[in-house]
Design a protein around this motif. Structure first.
Motif, short mmCIF file in Angstrom:
data_model
loop_
_atom_site.label_atom_id
_atom_site.label_comp_id
_atom_site.label_asym_id
_atom_site.label_seq_id
_atom_site.Cartn_x
_atom_site.Cartn_y
_atom_site.Cartn_z
N PHE A 29 0.82 -1.21 -0.04
CA PHE A 29 -0.01 0.18 0.06
C PHE A 29 1.03 1.24 0.02
CE2 PHE A 29 -2.71 -3.24 2.09
CZ PHE A 29 -4.07 -3.02 0.83
N GLY A 30 1.76 1.18 0.84
CA GLY A 30 2.83 2.36 1.08
C GLY A 30 3.74 2.49 -0.43
N VAL A 31 4.02 1.30 -0.72
CA VAL A 31 4.87 1.47 -1.98
C VAL A 31 3.92 1.99 -3.35
CG1 VAL A 31 5.80 -0.03 -3.96
CG2 VAL A 31 6.46 -0.38 -1.34
N GLY A 32 2.69 2.01 -3.30
CA GLY A 32 2.07 2.66 -4.14
C GLY A 32 2.00 3.95 -4.35
N SER A 46 -9.36 5.81 -0.55
CA SER A 46 -10.90 5.50 -0.38
C SER A 46 -11.44 5.58 -1.80
CB SER A 46 -11.53 6.65 0.46
OG SER A 46 -11.37 7.96 -0.20
N THR A 47 -11.09 6.53 -2.73
CA THR A 47 -11.39 6.44 -4.08
C THR A 47 -11.42 5.25 -4.56
OG1 THR A 47 -11.07 8.73 -4.19
CG2 THR A 47 -11.40 7.49 -6.47
N VAL A 48 -9.96 4.57 -4.73
CA VAL A 48 -9.78 3.39 -5.02
C VAL A 48 -10.68 2.09 -4.62
CG1 VAL A 48 -8.01 1.83 -5.53
CG2 VAL A 48 -7.52 4.11 -5.82
N LEU A 49 -10.82 2.34 -3.27
CA LEU A 49 -11.38 0.90 -2.68
C LEU A 49 -12.83 1.10 -2.81
CD1 LEU A 49 -9.47 0.92 0.87
CD2 LEU A 49 -9.09 -0.74 -0.98
N TYR A 98 -4.20 -7.36 -13.84
CA TYR A 98 -3.41 -6.12 -13.62
C TYR A 98 -4.14 -4.93 -14.72
CZ TYR A 98 0.02 -7.61 -10.15
OH TYR A 98 0.36 -7.85 -9.13
N SER A 99 -4.20 -5.48 -15.93
CA SER A 99 -5.02 -4.61 -16.96
C SER A 99 -6.50 -4.34 -16.59
CB SER A 99 -4.95 -5.06 -18.38
OG SER A 99 -3.55 -5.51 -18.59
N TYR A 100 -7.21 -5.23 -16.26
CA TYR A 100 -8.46 -5.08 -15.58
C TYR A 100 -8.43 -4.00 -14.55
CZ TYR A 100 -12.81 -6.99 -13.62
OH TYR A 100 -14.36 -6.79 -13.22
N VAL A 101 -7.69 -3.97 -13.71
CA VAL A 101 -7.81 -2.94 -12.61
C VAL A 101 -7.26 -1.71 -13.03
CG1 VAL A 101 -6.79 -2.19 -10.23
CG2 VAL A 101 -7.82 -4.59 -10.74
N GLN A 102 -6.01 -1.74 -13.79
CA GLN A 102 -5.23 -0.47 -14.09
C GLN A 102 -6.23 0.55 -15.06
OE1 GLN A 102 -1.58 -0.94 -16.33
NE2 GLN A 102 -0.82 0.98 -15.35
N GLU A 103 -7.17 -0.10 -15.78
CA GLU A 103 -8.07 0.65 -16.82
C GLU A 103 -9.08 1.26 -16.31
OE1 GLU A 103 -6.20 -2.27 -20.33
OE2 GLU A 103 -8.48 -2.36 -19.62
N ALA A 104 -9.51 0.62 -14.89
CA ALA A 104 -10.76 1.16 -14.20
C ALA A 104 -10.40 2.30 -13.17
CB ALA A 104 -11.12 -0.09 -13.27
N THR A 141 -1.80 3.24 -6.87
CA THR A 141 -2.42 2.83 -5.48
C THR A 141 -3.16 1.98 -5.70
OG1 THR A 141 -2.29 5.19 -4.64
CG2 THR A 141 -3.96 3.82 -3.75
N ALA A 142 -4.14 1.87 -7.01
CA ALA A 142 -4.92 0.60 -7.31
C ALA A 142 -4.06 -0.55 -7.41
CB ALA A 142 -5.62 1.01 -8.53
N LEU A 143 -2.91 -0.68 -7.93
CA LEU A 143 -2.10 -1.66 -8.43
C LEU A 143 -1.25 -2.07 -7.16
CD1 LEU A 143 -0.52 -1.05 -11.81
CD2 LEU A 143 -2.54 -2.39 -11.34
#
Length: 411
Positions: free
Chosen positions: A66-69, A223-226, A343-349, A357-359
């Motif tokens: 989480f912190g790395v993102g 919070s936005t990502v979650l 990873y594509s599924y999430v990154q594109e959303a 952060t999302a990844l």
């Protein structure tokens, strides 16, 4: 040279550099599993304790992603990748010295430190590759990048018994660090000779966009990502897929030794077949998604779990080495289809400024499955004296993943 040609050359160079480095750090991660009984004897601990040499890396990875993102979103992916690679090299050298002296817990400490660095390398690399390739090739590019993990796992599983036989079991813990040192140099060449100003310009644009919305991003990014349904579904799918993947990778060599009475060399070679299939399927998942399903990611995730669940059941009941080999080939193919695609599924959303952060959330939950599955399996094996309960746990996880992508995920 046209701008499009220059961009393609830059993207290709970074894909190569990140692939080589990721493969090397994954050799470091999995190598202890290839000779777990010898390492356990050498360190004077049970095998179910020695498996923490693998799980500790993954725990640290999951706990800090989480912190790395956030750091990637603010500092940049190239610097994060470089620092992570150097950290793994240092951790491997110190860890080898502790192993040679039989110091188990200090060795675990170096593996925890390396786990943080490996997580940084992985997430920053997926962010970089996903950013440099256009959407029509992004799924394929990320699929190719994620083949680095099974390639590294296969090398670690195959070479571990040979290295232990020729240089001693403690040397197995150093080989990943040596390979990572070489890989850091290759990544540096990709950056300074080929990538350089092109990617720096790209990062500057991203940083500028991020700077324009720094305050809301810092306060609201997580919070936005979650709240994004795709991110949550992708995270749970990653947990399930990585649980299956690491359960088999961690325990297969020992399972083959104890249940099929194979030699360490043969067990390592057979166990390496499973991750090696990812070199084909991870890239193949992206190609199938991009070309067959017109950049839609969900169909690949669905079919992966449809096939993976019965394959796990058949692996559990199989008592024939040739049949088991066939099942490991099939299982390695279908389970790893999801890894690049998710990873594509999430990154594109998500928005560009929230990609890291999302990844990182995706990576944390995926790696949580990766570290928990071997430990839970080990506990079940200890409690029951057999592998059946451990396989049943893996099958239950596969069923949960399948139900999620069929009934909860948005197309």
């Amino acid at each position: 040279m046209t701008d499009s040609t220059s961009r393609a050359r830059t993207a290709g160079a970074y894909l190569l550099g990140t692939w080589v480095l990721s493969a090397a750090v994954h050799v470091y991660l999995i190598s202890p599993a290839s000779v777990l009984p010898r390492i356990a004897d050498g360190l004077g601990v049970p095998e179910t304790t020695a498996i923490w040499l693998v799980s500790a890396v993954l725990v640290a990875w999951a706990a800090t992603n989480f912190g790395v993102g956030v750091i990637i979103d603010r500092v940049g992916d190239v610097a994060t990748i470089s620092a992570g690679g150097v950290a793994v090299v240092g951790a491997a050298g110190v860890g080898w010295a502790f192993a040679a002296r039989g110091l188990f817990w200090p060795l675990i400490g170096t593996r925890v430190f390396a786990g943080i660095a490996i997580g940084a390398v992985w997430i920053a690399s997926t962010t970089l590759v996903g950013r440099l390739f256009p959407i029509e090739r992004r799924g394929t590019a990320l699929g190719v990048f994620t083949t680095s993990a099974p390639a590294g796992f296969a090398v670690g599983q195959v070479t571990g018994p040979w290295i232990a036989a020729t240089a001693g079991w403690s040397a197995v813990l150093a080989v990943g660090g040596v390979l990572s040192a070489v890989a850091v140099v290759i990544f540096a060449i990709a950056h300074f000779v080929v990538g350089g100003s092109a990617v720096n310009s790209e990062e500057a644009t991203t940083d500028s966009e991020s700077a324009n919305s720094t305050s809301p991003s810092v306060r609201q990014g997580f919070s936005t990502v979650l709240r994004n349904r795709t991110v949550v579904v992708g995270a749970v799918v990653a947990f399930a897929a990585y649980s299956l993947y690491l359960f088999l990778n961690s325990w297969l060599p020992t399972y083959l030794l104890e249940e099929f009475a194979l030699s360490p060399g043969t067990s390592g070679l057979l166990a390496a077949v499973f991750p090696a299939m990812g070199v084909v399927s991870r890239a193949g998942g992206g190609i199938i998604s991009d070309r067959l399903f017109d950049h839609r990611r969900l169909p690949v995730l669905k079919w992966s779990f449809v096939i993976a669940t019965p394959v796990m059941v058949l692996i559990m009941v199989s008592r024939s080495v040739p049949v088991l080999l066939g099942l490991l080939i099939l299982g390695g193919l279908v389970i790893q289809l999801t890894f690049g695609v998710v990873y594509s599924y999430v990154q594109e959303a998500v928005e560009l400024t929230n990609e890291g952060t999302a990844l990182s959330i995706l990576g944390s939950t995926g790696i949580a499955g990766a570290f928990s599955a071997p430990v839970i399996a080990g506990t079940l094996i200890d409690l029951t004296g057999a592998y059946t309960a451990a396989f049943l746990y893996a099958i239950a996880v596969a069923i949960v993943g399948g139900v999620l992508v069929f009934f909860v995920a948005d197309e």
